[in-house]
Structures are given as C-alpha cells and as structure tokens.
Write a protein that holds these residues in place. Structure first.
Motif, PDB file in Angstrom:
ATOM      1  N   ARG A  50     -59.960  90.560   3.204  1.00 11.03           N
ATOM      2  CA  ARG A  50     -58.999  90.864   2.147  1.00 11.03           C
ATOM      3  C   ARG A  50     -58.119  89.648   1.865  1.00 11.03           C
ATOM      4  O   ARG A  50     -57.866  89.293   0.694  1.00 11.03           O
ATOM      5  CB  ARG A  50     -58.146  92.067   2.543  1.00 11.03           C
ATOM      6  N   ASN A  51     -57.659  88.996   2.918  1.00 15.89           N
ATOM      7  CA  ASN A  51     -56.833  87.796   2.739  1.00 15.89           C
ATOM      8  C   ASN A  51     -57.629  86.675   2.069  1.00 15.89           C
ATOM      9  O   ASN A  51     -57.127  85.983   1.171  1.00 15.89           O
ATOM     10  CB  ASN A  51     -56.298  87.315   4.077  1.00 15.89           C
ATOM     11  N   ALA A  52     -58.872  86.500   2.507  1.00 15.78           N
ATOM     12  CA  ALA A  52     -59.695  85.429   1.941  1.00 15.78           C
ATOM     13  C   ALA A  52     -59.938  85.635   0.452  1.00 15.78           C
ATOM     14  O   ALA A  52     -59.929  84.673  -0.332  1.00 15.78           O
ATOM     15  CB  ALA A  52     -61.017  85.336   2.690  1.00 15.78           C
ATOM     16  N   MET A  53     -60.156  86.880   0.042  1.00 19.89           N
ATOM     17  CA  MET A  53     -60.444  87.140  -1.364  1.00 19.89           C
ATOM     18  C   MET A  53     -59.274  86.820  -2.275  1.00 19.89           C
ATOM     19  O   MET A  53     -59.450  86.641  -3.481  1.00 19.89           O
ATOM     20  CB  MET A  53     -60.881  88.592  -1.548  1.00 19.89           C
ATOM     21  N   GLY A  54     -58.079  86.714  -1.723  1.00 19.95           N
ATOM     22  CA  GLY A  54     -56.949  86.276  -2.523  1.00 19.95           C
ATOM     23  C   GLY A  54     -57.119  84.859  -3.049  1.00 19.95           C
ATOM     24  O   GLY A  54     -56.517  84.483  -4.065  1.00 19.95           O
ATOM     25  N   MET A 179     -49.538  80.023  -1.569  1.00 19.61           N
ATOM     26  CA  MET A 179     -50.764  80.293  -2.325  1.00 19.61           C
ATOM     27  C   MET A 179     -51.214  79.005  -2.998  1.00 19.61           C
ATOM     28  O   MET A 179     -50.448  78.337  -3.698  1.00 19.61           O
ATOM     29  CB  MET A 179     -50.529  81.383  -3.364  1.00 19.61           C
ATOM     30  N   GLY A 180     -52.436  78.644  -2.732  1.00 22.33           N
ATOM     31  CA  GLY A 180     -53.029  77.436  -3.287  1.00 22.33           C
ATOM     32  C   GLY A 180     -54.466  77.365  -2.836  1.00 22.33           C
ATOM     33  O   GLY A 180     -54.977  78.262  -2.162  1.00 22.33           O
ATOM     34  N   LEU A 181     -55.150  76.300  -3.176  1.00 20.66           N
ATOM     35  CA  LEU A 181     -56.561  76.169  -2.832  1.00 20.66           C
ATOM     36  C   LEU A 181     -56.749  75.948  -1.338  1.00 20.66           C
ATOM     37  O   LEU A 181     -56.006  75.181  -0.714  1.00 20.66           O
ATOM     38  CB  LEU A 181     -57.164  74.996  -3.588  1.00 20.66           C
ATOM     39  N   VAL A 200     -59.146  60.523  -5.096  1.00 23.22           N
ATOM     40  CA  VAL A 200     -57.690  60.648  -5.163  1.00 23.22           C
ATOM     41  C   VAL A 200     -57.280  61.404  -6.424  1.00 23.22           C
ATOM     42  O   VAL A 200     -56.376  62.249  -6.396  1.00 23.22           O
ATOM     43  CB  VAL A 200     -57.024  59.253  -5.115  1.00 23.22           C
ATOM     44  N   GLU A 201     -57.960  61.125  -7.537  1.00 20.01           N
ATOM     45  CA  GLU A 201     -57.665  61.859  -8.776  1.00 20.01           C
ATOM     46  C   GLU A 201     -57.938  63.348  -8.608  1.00 20.01           C
ATOM     47  O   GLU A 201     -57.152  64.196  -9.051  1.00 20.01           O
ATOM     48  CB  GLU A 201     -58.497  61.297  -9.917  1.00 20.01           C
ATOM     49  N   LEU A 202     -59.048  63.691  -7.940  1.00 21.45           N
ATOM     50  CA  LEU A 202     -59.366  65.092  -7.677  1.00 21.45           C
ATOM     51  C   LEU A 202     -58.278  65.735  -6.830  1.00 21.45           C
ATOM     52  O   LEU A 202     -57.785  66.837  -7.149  1.00 21.45           O
ATOM     53  CB  LEU A 202     -60.710  65.191  -6.962  1.00 21.45           C
ATOM     54  N   LEU A 203     -57.879  65.074  -5.756  1.00 20.91           N
ATOM     55  CA  LEU A 203     -56.869  65.634  -4.860  1.00 20.91           C
ATOM     56  C   LEU A 203     -55.516  65.794  -5.554  1.00 20.91           C
ATOM     57  O   LEU A 203     -54.797  66.767  -5.310  1.00 20.91           O
ATOM     58  CB  LEU A 203     -56.717  64.744  -3.625  1.00 20.91           C
ATOM     59  N   SER A 204     -55.192  64.855  -6.409  1.00 17.93           N
ATOM     60  CA  SER A 204     -53.891  64.919  -7.086  1.00 17.93           C
ATOM     61  C   SER A 204     -53.836  66.033  -8.116  1.00 17.93           C
ATOM     62  O   SER A 204     -52.749  66.487  -8.494  1.00 17.93           O
ATOM     63  CB  SER A 204     -53.570  63.577  -7.746  1.00 17.93           C
ATOM     64  N   GLY A 205     -54.992  66.501  -8.567  1.00  9.90           N
ATOM     65  CA  GLY A 205     -55.028  67.504  -9.623  1.00  9.90           C
ATOM     66  C   GLY A 205     -55.037  68.939  -9.142  1.00  9.90           C
ATOM     67  O   GLY A 205     -55.066  69.861  -9.972  1.00  9.90           O
ATOM     68  N   HIS A 206     -55.023  69.152  -7.821  1.00 12.77           N
ATOM     69  CA  HIS A 206     -55.103  70.505  -7.288  1.00 12.77           C
ATOM     70  C   HIS A 206     -54.115  70.686  -6.151  1.00 12.77           C
ATOM     71  O   HIS A 206     -53.974  69.809  -5.297  1.00 12.77           O
ATOM     72  CB  HIS A 206     -56.520  70.806  -6.800  1.00 12.77           C
ATOM     73  N   ARG A 207     -53.453  71.828  -6.142  1.00 15.23           N
ATOM     74  CA  ARG A 207     -52.473  72.127  -5.101  1.00 15.23           C
ATOM     75  C   ARG A 207     -53.125  72.965  -4.010  1.00 15.23           C
ATOM     76  O   ARG A 207     -53.791  73.964  -4.285  1.00 15.23           O
ATOM     77  CB  ARG A 207     -51.268  72.867  -5.699  1.00 15.23           C
ATOM     78  N   THR A 208     -52.910  72.556  -2.790  1.00 11.66           N
ATOM     79  CA  THR A 208     -53.455  73.273  -1.640  1.00 11.66           C
ATOM     80  C   THR A 208     -52.416  74.228  -1.066  1.00 11.66           C
ATOM     81  O   THR A 208     -51.229  74.152  -1.401  1.00 11.66           O
ATOM     82  CB  THR A 208     -53.883  72.294  -0.542  1.00 11.66           C
ATOM     83  N   CYS A 209     -52.870  75.096  -0.161  1.00 11.87           N
ATOM     84  CA  CYS A 209     -51.954  76.077   0.421  1.00 11.87           C
ATOM     85  C   CYS A 209     -51.356  75.595   1.734  1.00 11.87           C
ATOM     86  O   CYS A 209     -50.481  76.269   2.291  1.00 11.87           O
ATOM     87  CB  CYS A 209     -52.668  77.401   0.639  1.00 11.87           C
ATOM     88  N   ILE A 228     -51.774  65.316   2.331  1.00 10.39           N
ATOM     89  CA  ILE A 228     -51.829  66.399   1.350  1.00 10.39           C
ATOM     90  C   ILE A 228     -50.918  67.523   1.806  1.00 10.39           C
ATOM     91  O   ILE A 228     -50.970  67.950   2.959  1.00 10.39           O
ATOM     92  CB  ILE A 228     -53.272  66.932   1.221  1.00 10.39           C
ATOM     93  N   ARG A 229     -50.098  68.002   0.888  1.00 14.83           N
ATOM     94  CA  ARG A 229     -49.254  69.165   1.127  1.00 14.83           C
ATOM     95  C   ARG A 229     -49.245  70.028  -0.139  1.00 14.83           C
ATOM     96  O   ARG A 229     -49.672  69.569  -1.204  1.00 14.83           O
ATOM     97  CB  ARG A 229     -47.814  68.742   1.482  1.00 14.83           C
ATOM     98  N   PRO A 230     -48.759  71.265  -0.047  1.00 20.91           N
ATOM     99  CA  PRO A 230     -48.734  72.105  -1.251  1.00 20.91           C
ATOM    100  C   PRO A 230     -47.994  71.481  -2.432  1.00 20.91           C
ATOM    101  O   PRO A 230     -48.343  71.754  -3.588  1.00 20.91           O
ATOM    102  CB  PRO A 230     -48.033  73.381  -0.764  1.00 20.91           C
TER     103      PRO A 230
END
Length: 343
Positions: A50-54, A179-181, A200-209, A228-230
C-alpha cells in the motif's frame, strides 16, 4: 569449485518483454527478495505494498517505459503489480534508509593509463547478497544497453551502460522523508543517459523523497559527485578535479548543515580512501582499486566493512567506462571473487 559470482539475468526487447523475462528467469529470487523486505522492515506485505503504490503515479510520469517493465516483471514472476512496485520502492515504502558504502571515480592524472576507474564497495546487511543478481538489459527501442548490480525484481541500481555512463551510490542520513520519487527508478534512468551532464540534468529535474549521493562517470573521462535531497541537488567539486571520493556524510556547503554524524565511521573511511588514493596517484589500476577496497583500517567499519552497525561489504564494483568493462565482486573486499563483464 563452487560458483562465487552473482546470477546473471539477460533480457532484451520491449520494456514489457524485458520485465517479463527478468521475472520469469528470477521468479524464485524475486519471492525471496520480497520475503527479505518483509523481514528487514518488520512490516506486513499489505502495508508495504500500500505504501509503495503511493509512489506508482510518480514512476509512471517519470518513465512510461520503466512502468511497462514493472508490469512485465509482475506477470513474468507471477506476483501482483503492487509487489512489483514494492521491489522498486523498498526503502521508501518502509521509510528506512540503509547502507554505508565507499564510492570513487578517478581519471586522467590519477590513473596509470589516464582512463577512468569508478566504483564502490556495497555495504549492506549480509542477507542482501542472497537476493542479488546482475541484470543486463538490451532495449529494443534505441535506449542503451546496460549492466547493473541489483536485487531480484529491482529494475534500477548501480551499473554501467554502453556509452560509458556509470553511477555508484552512498546513503546519506539526516533527512525527513517526503513524497517524491524513489531513488531506484531514477538510477535506472541515469543508465539511459550519454554523458555526466545528461545525468546531472536528469537529477536536477526530479525531486526525490529522501537523501543519497551519486558518483558519476562517462566514456569521455568526465566525473562528478552529486548529493541529492528532496529540496534539490548539489554538486561537490573534490580537492582535485581528477578524483571524486565520497562516503556517508554530506560534503557540499549547501547540505552540510543537515549532517547528524549517524555513521561515525564515515569520516575516517573518507580520510582513509583519500590517503590510499594519494599514495598511489598516477599509478592506479584495476588491481590497485581491488587492494584499496580490501583495506581494513578502522575495522570493523573500514573500507572493507565487517559488521559495523550490522553491515558488511557484500559486493564491490569497478567500472572501466572507456573499455565498457564492469568488474563485480561477490563478498568482502579481502575474500571475495571478482569477475569482469562486457556491457
């Protein structure tokens, strides 16, 4: 003689076909990985799923191809989609940061032939070795071939692609989960890039959890370290432009204030690998790196880790990006068996 290497799973075709082949070839290991996640987290499978599906809608938006591979994995392994998604978000589903690891990238003046060497010791609970494998992917849609060390059912982790792009990771702590990738899908997409700058461009374009560090290299001799941080990413220019060395504490001024000292052996490990690299500067080869990854200074929390905070060096990697060679070790740096693979 017993085989002391990790199982090699080779897949090709469409995203769904690659996932299906992975699941079908490693179905028993996938089930074992899911059981290990249950045991590791102490949480029920239903709660974890259930948590993963979020995180599933974020994965679908990140990459439809990745999402199709997850669906193929579920069908091939005979597990539910929810369980297949859990394999991509085990840490996030439990909000549990895990790992130590000592990572490096060296190039030009640092190495004997001027070519790049990058990799790490993988420090985790020893049970992870029982569910680990090598995954070689050959997408049929023009994305690059890649070889990864990962766990059965997990589609993204450390590895090397046909363009010489490789990435290796360090856990970072002192971060409130948001909440993030999840990190594993992004790690897979890193292996679809052509250069460090693309990564680096890929990493900068997405926010992680949560937080982590990546050490990057490519086939043109470029290297980088990205924390990398949220809230974003920060690149760390090491003391010499031909070296990137990282353990498990923040080095960038942007994020240093978040450091809690959770792993007290992190700073001594970084000092030690810096010392060993400096002592062999300009003469470093694959064999030199194997010696460094077997170092026991500050045992049991050394570069070759033997149980500090419950973690061991279960594996190690050395990428030769210009040669498209990926060396993988099963076991501790001091005792394990190395095997070289072409991407």
């Amino acid at each position: 003689m017993p085989d002391h290497t990790f199982p090699l799973i080779e897949v090709e075709g469409s995203s769904y076909e690659m996932g299906y082949q992975h699941g079908a070839q490693a179905a028993g290991l996938v089930q074992r990985y899911l059981r290990w996640i249950d045991r590791l987290t102490g949480m029920s499978r239903d709660t974890l799923c259930r948590n993963a599906m979020g995180f599933w809608p974020l994965m679908e938006r990140l990459s439809p191809a990745f999402s199709e591979e997850v669906r193929g994995l579920a069908d091939g392994a005979g597990i539910s989609l929810e369980e297949a998604v859990l394999c991509q978000a085990r840490a996030e589903a439990a909000q549990r940061t895990v790992g130590a690891c000592t990572a490096f990238a060296l190039t030009r003046s640092a190495t004997a032939d001027g070519n790049t060497l990058a990799g790490q010791n993988q420090d985790l609970e020893p049970e992870y070795a029982d569910v680990a494998l090598l995954l070689k992917v050959r997408p049929g849609d023009g994305r690059p071939r890649a070889l990864m060390f990962t766990f059965a059912g997990q589609l993204g982790y450390s590895g090397l692609n046909e363009h010489g792009v490789a990435h290796f990771a360090n856990a970072l702590y002192g971060c409130t989960w948001q909440m993030g990738l999840p990190h594993y899908p992004i790690k897979r997409l890193v292996l679809e890039q052509r250069t460090v700058e693309d990564c680096v461009e890929l990493l900068s374009g997405h926010r992680t959890c949560s937080a982590a560090n990546l050490v990057l290299c490519d086939g043109q001799g470029h290297i980088d370290t990205v924390e990398i941080r949220p809230e974003g990413i920060a690149r760390y220019p090491d003391a010499h432009p031909d070296a990137c060395l990282h353990t498990n504490h923040y080095l960038t001024p942007a994020f240093a204030g978040h450091e809690t000292g959770f792993l007290p052996d992190s700073c001594p490990r970084l000092d030690r690998i810096r010392e060993l690299v400096q002592a062999r500067w300009g003469t470093i080869t694959v064999d030199t790196i194997k010696e460094i990854l077997a170092d026991h200074e500050n045992d049991p929390g050394g570069i070759c880790r033997h149980g500090a905070v419950g973690m061991h060096s279960i594996s190690g990697y050395i990428a030769e990006p210009e040669k498209r060679l990926f060396h993988v070790r099963r076991g501790h740096g001091c005792l394990g068996t190395w095997q070289a693979y072409e991407v």
